[in-house]
Enzyme design. Structure first.
Site, PDB file in Angstrom:
ATOM      1  N   GLU A 253      -7.784 -10.970  17.777  1.00  0.00           N
ATOM      2  CA  GLU A 253      -9.197 -11.081  17.348  1.00  0.00           C
ATOM      3  C   GLU A 253      -9.339 -12.047  16.170  1.00  0.00           C
ATOM      4  O   GLU A 253      -8.426 -12.168  15.353  1.00  0.00           O
ATOM      5  CB  GLU A 253      -9.716  -9.703  16.878  1.00  0.00           C
ATOM      6  CG  GLU A 253      -9.528  -8.573  17.890  1.00  0.00           C
ATOM      7  CD  GLU A 253     -10.450  -8.725  19.095  1.00  0.00           C
ATOM      8  OE1 GLU A 253     -10.052  -8.321  20.191  1.00  0.00           O
ATOM      9  OE2 GLU A 253     -11.564  -9.291  18.917  1.00  0.00           O
TER      10      GLU A 253
ATOM     11  N   HIS B 104       0.820  -1.211   0.000  1.00  0.00           N
ATOM     12  CA  HIS B 104       0.000   0.000   0.000  1.00  0.00           C
ATOM     13  C   HIS B 104       0.851   1.257   0.000  1.00  0.00           C
ATOM     14  O   HIS B 104       0.383   2.318   0.404  1.00  0.00           O
ATOM     15  CB  HIS B 104      -0.969  -0.010   1.197  1.00  0.00           C
ATOM     16  CG  HIS B 104      -1.999  -1.099   1.086  1.00  0.00           C
ATOM     17  ND1 HIS B 104      -2.805  -1.467   2.127  1.00  0.00           N
ATOM     18  CD2 HIS B 104      -2.334  -1.895   0.051  1.00  0.00           C
ATOM     19  CE1 HIS B 104      -3.592  -2.456   1.725  1.00  0.00           C
ATOM     20  NE2 HIS B 104      -3.329  -2.743   0.480  1.00  0.00           N
TER      21      HIS B 104
HETATM   22  C1  BV8 Z   1      -8.000  -2.053  -5.689  1.00  0.00           C
HETATM   23  C2  BV8 Z   1      -3.140   2.793   2.446  1.00  0.00           C
HETATM   24  C3  BV8 Z   1      -8.505  -2.168  -8.000  1.00  0.00           C
HETATM   25  C4  BV8 Z   1      -3.162   4.205   2.894  1.00  0.00           C
HETATM   26  C5  BV8 Z   1      -5.107   1.363   2.460  1.00  0.00           C
HETATM   27  C6  BV8 Z   1     -12.088  -7.229  -4.146  1.00  0.00           C
HETATM   28  C7  BV8 Z   1     -10.910  -7.295  -4.883  1.00  0.00           C
HETATM   29  C8  BV8 Z   1     -10.158  -6.154  -5.096  1.00  0.00           C
HETATM   30  C9  BV8 Z   1     -10.567  -4.912  -4.558  1.00  0.00           C
HETATM   31  C10 BV8 Z   1     -11.724  -4.861  -3.831  1.00  0.00           C
HETATM   32  C11 BV8 Z   1     -12.485  -6.000  -3.625  1.00  0.00           C
HETATM   33  N1  BV8 Z   1     -13.556  -5.635  -2.892  1.00  0.00           N
HETATM   34  C12 BV8 Z   1     -13.488  -4.313  -2.618  1.00  0.00           C
HETATM   35  C13 BV8 Z   1     -12.405  -3.809  -3.180  1.00  0.00           C
HETATM   36  C14 BV8 Z   1     -11.996  -2.405  -3.112  1.00  0.00           C
HETATM   37  C15 BV8 Z   1     -11.067  -2.095  -1.941  1.00  0.00           C
HETATM   38  C16 BV8 Z   1     -11.381  -2.879  -0.704  1.00  0.00           C
HETATM   39  O1  BV8 Z   1     -10.762  -3.892  -0.421  1.00  0.00           O
HETATM   40  N2  BV8 Z   1     -12.342  -2.390   0.080  1.00  0.00           N
HETATM   41  C17 BV8 Z   1     -12.668  -3.047   1.324  1.00  0.00           C
HETATM   42  C18 BV8 Z   1     -12.959  -2.004   2.392  1.00  0.00           C
HETATM   43  C19 BV8 Z   1     -13.847  -3.961   1.071  1.00  0.00           C
HETATM   44  N3  BV8 Z   1      -9.704  -2.339  -2.336  1.00  0.00           N
HETATM   45  C20 BV8 Z   1      -9.051  -1.372  -2.994  1.00  0.00           C
HETATM   46  O2  BV8 Z   1      -9.562  -0.322  -3.332  1.00  0.00           O
HETATM   47  C21 BV8 Z   1      -7.601  -1.657  -3.364  1.00  0.00           C
HETATM   48  N4  BV8 Z   1      -7.425  -1.337  -4.747  1.00  0.00           N
HETATM   49  O3  BV8 Z   1      -8.603  -3.041  -5.483  1.00  0.00           O
HETATM   50  O4  BV8 Z   1      -7.843  -1.514  -6.935  1.00  0.00           O
HETATM   51  C22 BV8 Z   1      -7.892  -1.634  -9.220  1.00  0.00           C
HETATM   52  C23 BV8 Z   1      -7.172  -2.502 -10.033  1.00  0.00           C
HETATM   53  C24 BV8 Z   1      -6.623  -1.998 -11.189  1.00  0.00           C
HETATM   54  C25 BV8 Z   1      -6.769  -0.653 -11.511  1.00  0.00           C
HETATM   55  C26 BV8 Z   1      -7.451   0.214 -10.656  1.00  0.00           C
HETATM   56  C27 BV8 Z   1      -8.034  -0.267  -9.499  1.00  0.00           C
HETATM   57  C28 BV8 Z   1      -6.673  -0.749  -2.601  1.00  0.00           C
HETATM   58  C29 BV8 Z   1      -6.696  -1.075  -1.132  1.00  0.00           C
HETATM   59  C30 BV8 Z   1      -5.631  -0.232  -0.409  1.00  0.00           C
HETATM   60  C31 BV8 Z   1      -6.306   0.837   0.408  1.00  0.00           C
HETATM   61  N5  BV8 Z   1      -5.299   1.549   1.205  1.00  0.00           N
HETATM   62  N6  BV8 Z   1      -4.171   2.033   3.124  1.00  0.00           N
HETATM   63  C32 BV8 Z   1      -3.168   4.372   4.368  1.00  0.00           C
HETATM   64  O5  BV8 Z   1      -2.557   3.560   5.102  1.00  0.00           O
HETATM   65  O6  BV8 Z   1      -3.793   5.330   4.796  1.00  0.00           O
HETATM   66  S1  BV8 Z   1      -6.019   0.234   3.267  1.00  0.00           S
HETATM   67  C33 BV8 Z   1      -5.958   0.337   4.964  1.00  0.00           C
HETATM   68  O7  BV8 Z   1      -6.626  -0.827   5.480  1.00  0.00           O
HETATM   69  C34 BV8 Z   1      -4.612   0.190   5.591  1.00  0.00           C
HETATM   70  O8  BV8 Z   1      -3.547   0.620   4.830  1.00  0.00           O
HETATM   71  C35 BV8 Z   1      -4.422  -1.255   5.841  1.00  0.00           C
HETATM   72  O9  BV8 Z   1      -3.416  -1.688   5.005  1.00  0.00           O
HETATM   73  C36 BV8 Z   1      -5.681  -1.857   5.376  1.00  0.00           C
HETATM   74  C37 BV8 Z   1      -6.096  -3.059   6.145  1.00  0.00           C
HETATM   75  O10 BV8 Z   1      -6.204  -2.720   7.522  1.00  0.00           O
HETATM   76  P1  BV8 Z   1      -5.365  -3.588   8.579  1.00  0.00           P
HETATM   77  O11 BV8 Z   1      -3.924  -3.357   8.352  1.00  0.00           O
HETATM   78  O12 BV8 Z   1      -5.832  -4.988   8.537  1.00  0.00           O
HETATM   79  O13 BV8 Z   1      -5.773  -2.851   9.905  1.00  0.00           O
HETATM   80  P2  BV8 Z   1      -7.130  -3.061  10.724  1.00  0.00           P
HETATM   81  O14 BV8 Z   1      -7.221  -1.970  11.738  1.00  0.00           O
HETATM   82  O15 BV8 Z   1      -8.266  -3.280   9.801  1.00  0.00           O
HETATM   83  O16 BV8 Z   1      -6.882  -4.432  11.500  1.00  0.00           O
HETATM   84  C38 BV8 Z   1      -5.858  -4.523  12.473  1.00  0.00           C
HETATM   85  C39 BV8 Z   1      -5.871  -5.942  12.982  1.00  0.00           C
HETATM   86  O17 BV8 Z   1      -4.765  -6.111  13.887  1.00  0.00           O
HETATM   87  C40 BV8 Z   1      -7.114  -6.306  13.751  1.00  0.00           C
HETATM   88  O18 BV8 Z   1      -7.602  -7.550  13.287  1.00  0.00           O
HETATM   89  C41 BV8 Z   1      -6.643  -6.417  15.207  1.00  0.00           C
HETATM   90  O19 BV8 Z   1      -7.338  -7.424  15.912  1.00  0.00           O
HETATM   91  C42 BV8 Z   1      -5.208  -6.810  15.031  1.00  0.00           C
HETATM   92  N7  BV8 Z   1      -4.305  -6.429  16.123  1.00  0.00           N
HETATM   93  C43 BV8 Z   1      -4.405  -5.364  16.958  1.00  0.00           C
HETATM   94  N8  BV8 Z   1      -3.354  -5.359  17.803  1.00  0.00           N
HETATM   95  C44 BV8 Z   1      -2.571  -6.439  17.483  1.00  0.00           C
HETATM   96  C45 BV8 Z   1      -3.178  -7.114  16.416  1.00  0.00           C
HETATM   97  N9  BV8 Z   1      -2.647  -8.224  15.863  1.00  0.00           N
HETATM   98  C46 BV8 Z   1      -1.494  -8.685  16.387  1.00  0.00           C
HETATM   99  N10 BV8 Z   1      -0.849  -8.086  17.406  1.00  0.00           N
HETATM  100  C47 BV8 Z   1      -1.370  -6.973  17.978  1.00  0.00           C
HETATM  101  N11 BV8 Z   1      -0.727  -6.394  19.017  1.00  0.00           N
END
Ligand code: BV8
Length: 254
Positions: free
Chosen positions: A224, A129
């Site tokens: 989680e 990302h």
């Molecule tokens: C794209 C960067 C297409 C900036 C981020 C199906 C296939 C493909 C795409 C899609 C699809 N369905 C939907 C989509 C679109 C979309 C998507 O996925 N939407 C979701 C919401 C449904 N995807 C996209 O748009 C992607 N692009 O598909 O493009 C395309 C192709 C060709 C040409 C044009 C277009 C782009 C996705 C990237 C978005 N950018 N971030 C920034 O950082 O600000 S995403 C953002 O969420 C973060 O960067 C992070 O990477 C991402 C995921 O979050 P997590 O890292 O998992 O964090 P989260 O808080 O959710 O979870 C934390 C976890 O840690 C928890 O489970 C918690 O329990 C745990 N935890 C907590 N403490 C600890 C721990 N674990 C261990 N130890 C601990 N101590």
């Protein structure tokens, strides 16, 4: 393995299967998310103090959100940049860096943009990302390093007529060319896949585990449950900062 060692590892709760897989692994891949940096003091996206709870994703991490209000988006990223720049890698980051030195091949595939894997010493890192260390122009793609104090809000407009934006991948944007293909190839050649600290909600990264080959042991490390918890072989409901050093210890006891 001596009974003492077995007791030691069992005490840690690591399965014998995982320990043996680590010790004989030719290639370990770690897919990491913001949970890995949580113990470095960087909020996750969806946790209790998560970023998304306070902001709408569409307003901050999307091209149209940036077009609508570039100063708001830069204010948010500048605040995150200060946290990332001043944070320290935690024992989870360091264990993965050490694992890279202990095993034949380790690839870190991260969704994080904080650069902590590189600062911990990992070398083979794919930043799916993008990174907050850089900015680039929306029109001419000229790149610039992120200043320590963040991007100046009065310098967003670029002299080519474009705008300087954070070097990250937003929703609706393609992943950096090559990084996605390399990540898929890495997982397809893994003997051990560790999925660490990610909610597995954002695609295509969340689907990477499906590229794991037959015989690869797939492991989730997350306090989680996630939508892929019951699709993987093993799950450790532990913080990465304590579980990953145990994995390193087990891998080094060849
Ligand atoms: C794209 C960067 C297409 C900036 C981020 C199906 C296939 C493909 C795409 C899609 C699809 N369905 C939907 C989509 C679109 C979309 C998507 O996925 N939407 C979701 C919401 C449904 N995807 C996209 O748009 C992607 N692009 O598909 O493009 C395309 C192709 C060709 C040409 C044009 C277009 C782009 C996705 C990237 C978005 N950018 N971030 C920034 O950082 O600000 S995403 C953002 O969420 C973060 O960067 C992070 O990477 C991402 C995921 O979050 P997590 O890292 O998992 O964090 P989260 O808080 O959710 O979870 C934390 C976890 O840690 C928890 O489970 C918690 O329990 C745990 N935890 C907590 N403490 C600890 C721990 N674990 C261990 N130890 C601990 N101590």
């Amino acid at each position: 393995m001596l009974l003492r060692d077995m007791m030691r590892n069992e005490r840690a709760g690591l399965s014998t299967r995982l320990i043996e897989a680590l010790r004989s692994a030719r290639h370990v891949v770690a897919l990491t998310g913001s949970g890995l940096s949580a113990e470095s003091g960087i909020p996750t996206f969806r946790g209790v103090d998560g970023y998304w709870r306070r902001y709408r994703v569409e307003d901050l991490a999307s091209p149209h959100g940036f077009a609508r209000d570039p100063r708001l988006v830069w204010t948010w990223y500048n605040e995150r940049w200060q946290r990332c720049r001043t944070a320290e890698p935690n024992p989870g980051h360091r264990a993965l860096a050490e694992l890279e030195r202990a095993l034949p091949r380790v690839t870190v595939v991260t969704q994080n943009v904080d650069g902590l894997h590189l600062r911990a010493g990992s070398r083979n890192v794919l930043e799916l990302h993008g990174t907050l260390r850089k900015a680039y122009c929306t029109r001419c793609a000229e790149r610039a390093p992120m200043p320590d104090d963040g991007w100046p809000l009065d310098a967003i407009d670029h002299d080519c007529g474009g705008r300087m934006r954070p070097g990250v991948v937003w929703f609706g944007e393609a992943l950096p060319h090559g990084a996605w293909e390399a990540a898929q190839a890495a997982v397809a050649s893994a003997d051990v896949l560790l999925v660490v600290g990610t909610s597995a909600l954002v695609y295509p990264a969340a689907g990477l585990w499906e590229s794991a080959p037959r015989g690869c042991i797939t492991v989730e490390i997350n306090p989680e449950e996630t939508p892929i918890s019951d699709r993987l072989d093993e799950r450790y409901a532990s913080p990465a900062g304590s579980l990953l050093p145990q994995l390193l210890d087990a891998a080094q006891r060849r």
